[in-house]
Design a protein around this motif. Structure first.
Motif, short mmCIF file in Angstrom:
data_model
loop_
_atom_site.label_atom_id
_atom_site.label_comp_id
_atom_site.label_asym_id
_atom_site.label_seq_id
_atom_site.Cartn_x
_atom_site.Cartn_y
_atom_site.Cartn_z
N MET A 1 0.83 -1.20 0.00
CA MET A 1 0.00 0.00 0.00
C MET A 1 0.87 1.26 0.00
O MET A 1 0.57 2.21 -0.70
CB MET A 1 -0.92 -0.05 1.22
CG MET A 1 -1.86 1.10 1.30
SD MET A 1 -3.10 0.98 0.02
CE MET A 1 -4.33 2.02 0.67
N ILE A 81 -10.41 2.61 -8.32
CA ILE A 81 -9.89 2.45 -6.95
C ILE A 81 -10.98 1.98 -6.01
O ILE A 81 -10.76 1.06 -5.21
CB ILE A 81 -9.25 3.77 -6.46
CG1 ILE A 81 -7.94 4.01 -7.21
CG2 ILE A 81 -9.02 3.75 -4.96
CD1 ILE A 81 -7.37 5.39 -7.01
N LEU A 82 -12.14 2.57 -6.09
CA LEU A 82 -13.26 2.15 -5.23
C LEU A 82 -13.68 0.72 -5.51
O LEU A 82 -13.96 -0.05 -4.59
CB LEU A 82 -14.45 3.10 -5.39
CG LEU A 82 -14.26 4.50 -4.82
CD1 LEU A 82 -15.44 5.39 -5.19
CD2 LEU A 82 -14.07 4.45 -3.32
N TRP A 85 -10.95 -1.52 -4.10
CA TRP A 85 -11.02 -1.47 -2.64
C TRP A 85 -12.16 -2.36 -2.14
O TRP A 85 -11.99 -3.15 -1.21
CB TRP A 85 -11.21 -0.04 -2.18
CG TRP A 85 -11.13 0.15 -0.71
CD1 TRP A 85 -12.16 0.09 0.18
CD2 TRP A 85 -9.97 0.40 0.07
NE1 TRP A 85 -11.71 0.30 1.45
CE2 TRP A 85 -10.36 0.47 1.40
CE3 TRP A 85 -8.62 0.56 -0.26
CZ2 TRP A 85 -9.45 0.74 2.42
CZ3 TRP A 85 -7.74 0.82 0.77
CH2 TRP A 85 -8.16 0.89 2.09
N LYS A 86 -13.32 -2.23 -2.77
CA LYS A 86 -14.49 -3.01 -2.37
C LYS A 86 -14.20 -4.51 -2.50
O LYS A 86 -14.49 -5.29 -1.60
CB LYS A 86 -15.69 -2.63 -3.23
CG LYS A 86 -16.92 -3.45 -2.92
CD LYS A 86 -18.05 -3.10 -3.87
CE LYS A 86 -19.22 -4.01 -3.58
NZ LYS A 86 -19.99 -4.31 -4.75
N ILE A 89 -11.55 -5.74 0.11
CA ILE A 89 -12.15 -5.85 1.45
C ILE A 89 -13.05 -7.08 1.52
O ILE A 89 -13.03 -7.81 2.52
CB ILE A 89 -12.93 -4.57 1.82
CG1 ILE A 89 -11.94 -3.43 2.08
CG2 ILE A 89 -13.82 -4.79 3.03
CD1 ILE A 89 -12.59 -2.10 2.34
#
Length: 93
Positions: A1, A81-82, A85-86, A89
């Motif tokens: 990251m 990116i979203l 990320w989703k 996770i």
């Protein structure tokens, strides 16, 4: 990251500096940086730096492909990116 954050910082600083350099070259009538290179920097993650340089140096602000193109690239990058990320996770990637 941490590496991703460092990469994004550097590519945005580079895009910002290239916009400044191209503006300076334009004022002096020197050889210019090709537009495809400016878009390549934005596509590689430097869209925010490119937009900041465009606004701060008033460079390429009369060109629709830049005033619309750079923000569209930034929007697509944010969506990507979203999405990533989703899925990271949720563990589905």
């Amino acid at each position: 990251m941490r590496g991703i954050v460092l990469y994004l910082l550097l590519i945005n600083l580079l895009a910002f500096a290239v916009m400044k350099s191209d503006k300076r070259r334009a004022k002096k009538g020197l050889w210019r940086i090709p537009e495809k290179n400016l878009f390549l920097l934005a596509a590689l993650g430097g869209s925010l730096g490119g937009i900041a340089g465009m606004r701060l140096f008033h460079h390429k602000t009369k060109h629709k492909k830049f005033t619309i193109g750079f923000p569209c690239i930034l929007l697509l990058q944010c969506v990507l990116i979203l999405w990533l990320w989703k899925h990271i996770i949720q563990g589905t990637l």
